[in-house]
Design an enzyme around this catalytic site. Structure first.
Site, PDB file in Angstrom:
ATOM      1  N   LYS A  42       1.006  -1.442   0.008  1.00  0.00           N
ATOM      2  CA  LYS A  42       0.390  -0.557  -0.530  1.00  0.00           C
ATOM      3  C   LYS A  42       0.956   1.548   0.128  1.00  0.00           C
ATOM      4  O   LYS A  42       0.599   2.041  -0.686  1.00  0.00           O
ATOM      5  CB  LYS A  42      -0.805   0.117   1.239  1.00  0.00           C
ATOM      6  CG  LYS A  42      -1.518   1.441   1.487  1.00  0.00           C
ATOM      7  CD  LYS A  42      -2.207   1.574   2.752  1.00  0.00           C
ATOM      8  CE  LYS A  42      -2.463   2.754   3.501  1.00  0.00           C
ATOM      9  NZ  LYS A  42      -1.326   3.619   4.052  1.00  0.00           N
ATOM     10  N   ASN A  43       1.534   1.011   0.929  1.00  0.00           N
ATOM     11  CA  ASN A  43       2.679   2.306   0.841  1.00  0.00           C
ATOM     12  C   ASN A  43       3.276   2.840  -0.399  1.00  0.00           C
ATOM     13  O   ASN A  43       4.247   3.670  -0.483  1.00  0.00           O
ATOM     14  CB  ASN A  43       2.958   2.477   2.420  1.00  0.00           C
ATOM     15  CG  ASN A  43       2.038   2.907   3.643  1.00  0.00           C
ATOM     16  OD1 ASN A  43       0.811   3.105   2.906  1.00  0.00           O
ATOM     17  ND2 ASN A  43       2.230   2.871   4.625  1.00  0.00           N
ATOM     18  N   CYS A 138      -5.675   7.887   8.899  1.00  0.00           N
ATOM     19  CA  CYS A 138      -5.937   7.407  10.561  1.00  0.00           C
ATOM     20  C   CYS A 138      -5.170   8.314  11.766  1.00  0.00           C
ATOM     21  O   CYS A 138      -4.636   9.112  11.203  1.00  0.00           O
ATOM     22  CB  CYS A 138      -4.725   6.070  10.531  1.00  0.00           C
ATOM     23  SG  CYS A 138      -5.268   4.518   9.619  1.00  0.00           S
ATOM     24  N   ARG A 143      -0.511  14.610  13.408  1.00  0.00           N
ATOM     25  CA  ARG A 143       1.084  14.169  13.134  1.00  0.00           C
ATOM     26  C   ARG A 143       1.088  15.390  10.909  1.00  0.00           C
ATOM     27  O   ARG A 143       0.472  15.688  10.593  1.00  0.00           O
ATOM     28  CB  ARG A 143      -0.122  13.181  11.871  1.00  0.00           C
ATOM     29  CG  ARG A 143      -0.668  12.362  12.231  1.00  0.00           C
ATOM     30  CD  ARG A 143      -1.352  11.193  11.385  1.00  0.00           C
ATOM     31  NE  ARG A 143      -0.391  10.422  11.160  1.00  0.00           N
ATOM     32  CZ  ARG A 143      -0.770   9.242   9.743  1.00  0.00           C
ATOM     33  NH1 ARG A 143      -1.781   9.099   9.315  1.00  0.00           N
ATOM     34  NH2 ARG A 143       0.260   8.342   9.148  1.00  0.00           N
ATOM     35  N   ASP A 327       3.497   0.093  12.147  1.00  0.00           N
ATOM     36  CA  ASP A 327       2.404  -0.711  11.304  1.00  0.00           C
ATOM     37  C   ASP A 327       1.239  -2.058  12.374  1.00  0.00           C
ATOM     38  O   ASP A 327       0.845  -2.552  11.666  1.00  0.00           O
ATOM     39  CB  ASP A 327       1.844  -0.245   9.986  1.00  0.00           C
ATOM     40  CG  ASP A 327       2.224   1.098   9.669  1.00  0.00           C
ATOM     41  OD1 ASP A 327       1.301   2.032  10.572  1.00  0.00           O
ATOM     42  OD2 ASP A 327       2.270   1.054   8.652  1.00  0.00           O
ATOM     43  N   ARG A 419      -9.073  -0.355   3.476  1.00  0.00           N
ATOM     44  CA  ARG A 419      -8.271   1.039   3.187  1.00  0.00           C
ATOM     45  C   ARG A 419      -6.827   0.616   2.658  1.00  0.00           C
ATOM     46  O   ARG A 419      -6.119   0.812   1.761  1.00  0.00           O
ATOM     47  CB  ARG A 419      -7.899   1.695   3.986  1.00  0.00           C
ATOM     48  CG  ARG A 419      -9.244   3.146   4.459  1.00  0.00           C
ATOM     49  CD  ARG A 419      -8.626   4.228   4.863  1.00  0.00           C
ATOM     50  NE  ARG A 419      -6.874   4.736   4.828  1.00  0.00           N
ATOM     51  CZ  ARG A 419      -6.162   4.378   5.647  1.00  0.00           C
ATOM     52  NH1 ARG A 419      -6.773   5.319   6.571  1.00  0.00           N
ATOM     53  NH2 ARG A 419      -5.237   5.364   5.293  1.00  0.00           N
TER      54      ARG A 419
END
Ligand code: UD1
Length: 449
Positions: A42-43, A138, A143, A327, A419
């Site tokens: 994903k990232n 999230c 952040r 994570d 997601r």
């Protein structure tokens, strides 16, 4: 019943609203056995999809995970006139030969995920200016994106934060510079790297993040003609080039998805082979699983986990790569709850990553959070319960907990899980899990029939 595991790349908002009504129902307590293939990361995918527009050409991205954060990334590009075409389920062609530099109207899409900030670096590289909605993602407490902004400014951009928009422009063009990151940030490292690729001169990023997705994004850009060296180390050097060209590029496997399934195998007591992985990326996770007493077998592209008895306690602190990933914090907390003895889990990256603890307590976990450390008393087994997926990885942790606990667990707010986990229902069913996704319309349909 209709399956909702597949999320088409062009799902309009109305479809996403329907997905929000879904819940996951699990009948847990069964050992899981078999093989699960991991999807693209994903990232890395969100960064590479958004960076592809820097080529002003056609790029074909393979091993794309079909998750809603990728859908949003593609929508962000479509909204600016980029042509997006799926060649098969996990391969997309992104043709950014024509792209609008400006987005008129609201940029609500940007708020739907964290990684939309990569569009700022990519648009700065392509147009010398960028206007992008503020990112969401999230909720782990504050952040900040100050390191991204500091990097853009060092390259000569003016950055103005409007209430809902990041506005950046470099009227005299971007110029290579030396950028020292005050904190190790994946997002800032990648974003400054994007902005520097076509800048005039050499950029050096010091105290860069080492994560595999930083390396994957650099490899993608180098394949497009960029000149980046040192990705994966503290110091990344980017020599500006005039132009990039399109490529075909395959995204690396998702180490967090892989790690989640490894923990699942250890939590349910079966034997799970996790394939399509880069075992090295999983070292920090497999080392801790072995320390807890799980058996790990590795070959070139797969890691297998099994257990022979109860797991033992462990202490973990999450850290930037190659440390134990933040994570994996919630999933690991579930495993600590199932182990014997008292474990400690210290969060070294985010201010507040323990919101899920209240949900886990509903399942019988005994956890005390003080500041950034959770003390987890192993309870041996968890109880089924009705819980919420408070964020992406917290949601994954609820699935692990639900599959380990005897009885029926219901997980609400599963859009968070969608997601980042491709096809999770089918993947888990294929190893013997009793898990399904239901939506309210489907429930009514089931009752009517
Ligand atoms: C990325 C991942 C996320 C993961 C995180 C850490 C994506 C899309 N998301 O998030 O899943 O949890 O890395 O591995 O890739 N910080 C600052 N200033 C900044 C930027 C960050 O102080 O400008 C701080 C943050 O508050 C945090 C730490 O740096 O404490 C790490 O954040 P960062 O690595 O930037 O996380 P993201 O890139 O947002």
């Amino acid at each position: 019943m209709k399956n909702h595991h597949h999320f088409p790349g062009s799902s309009p908002d109305s479809e996403r609203i329907t997905l929000r009504m879904e819940k996951i129902i699990i009948h847990g307590g069964k050992p899981l056995t078999g093989e699960i293939a991991v999807s693209g990361m994903k990232n890395a995918a969100v960064a590479i999809v958004l960076a592809s527009v820097m080529t002003e050409d056609k790029c074909v991205i393979e091993n794309l995970p079909r998750i809603s954060d990728v859908d949003i990334s593609l929508e962000l590009l479509r909204a600016r006139g980029v042509r997006v075409k799926f060649l098969n389920r996990t391969t997309v062609e992104i043709d950014s030969t024509v792209m609008d530099s400006e987005l008129y109207g609201e940029d609500d899409l940007a708020r739907k995920m964290r990684a939309s900030y990569y569009l700022v670096g990519a648009l700065l590289a392509r147009f010398g200016k960028a206007r992008v909605g503020c990112p969401g993602g999230c909720d782990f407490g504050a952040r900040p994106i100050d390191q991204h902004i500091k990097g853009f400014e060092a390259l000569g951009a003016d950055v103005v934060m409007e209430p809902d928009v990041i506005n950046a422009s470099a009227s005299d063009g971007l110029k290579g510079a030396s950028v020292y990151m005050d904190v190790v940030s994946v997002g800032a490292t990648i974003n400054v790297m994007l902005a520097a690729v076509k800048a005039d001169g050499v950029t050096v990023i010091e105290n860069a993040a080492h994560e595999p997705h930083v390396v994957d994004t650099a490899n993608f850009l180098n394949a497009c003609g960029a000149d980046i060296s040192g990705a994966g180390t503290d110091t990344i050097k980017i020599k500006g080039v005039k132009q990039l060209h399109g490529v075909t590029y395959a995204i690396i496997p998702d180490m967090i998805e892989a790690g989640t399934f490894l923990i699942l195998g250890a939590a349910t007591g079966g034997r799970l082979k996790i394939s399509n992985v880069i075992p090295k990326h999983l070292d920090s996770i497999t080392a801790k699983l072995e320390e807890m007493g799980a058996t790990i077998e590795q070959d070139d592209e797969a890691v297998t986990v099994s257990t022979t008895g109860p797991l033992s306690r462990v202490n973990i602190k999450t850290q930037p790569y190659p440390g134990f990933p933040t994570d994996m914090n919630p999933q690991m907390c579930v495993l600590m709850s199932l182990a014997q003895g008292v474990s400690t889990l210290t969060e070294g990256v985010w201010e507040n990553r323990f919101r899920y603890v209240e949900e886990l307590k509903r399942m019988g976990a005994k956890i005390k959070v003080e500041g950034r450390t959770a003390t987890v008393e192993g309870v041996g087994a968890l109880n089924a319960a009705q819980v919420r997926a408070l964020d992406l990885r917290a949601g994954a942790a609820m699935i692990v907990a639900g599959l380990a606990a005897e009885g029926r667990t219901e997980i609400d707010e599963v859009h968070h899980i969608q997601r980042g986990y491709e096809d999770i229902i089918h993947k888990l069913e294929s190893v013997g899990a009793d898990i399904r996704m239901v939506s309210i319309p489907d429930n009514l349909f089931d009752k009517a029939n």
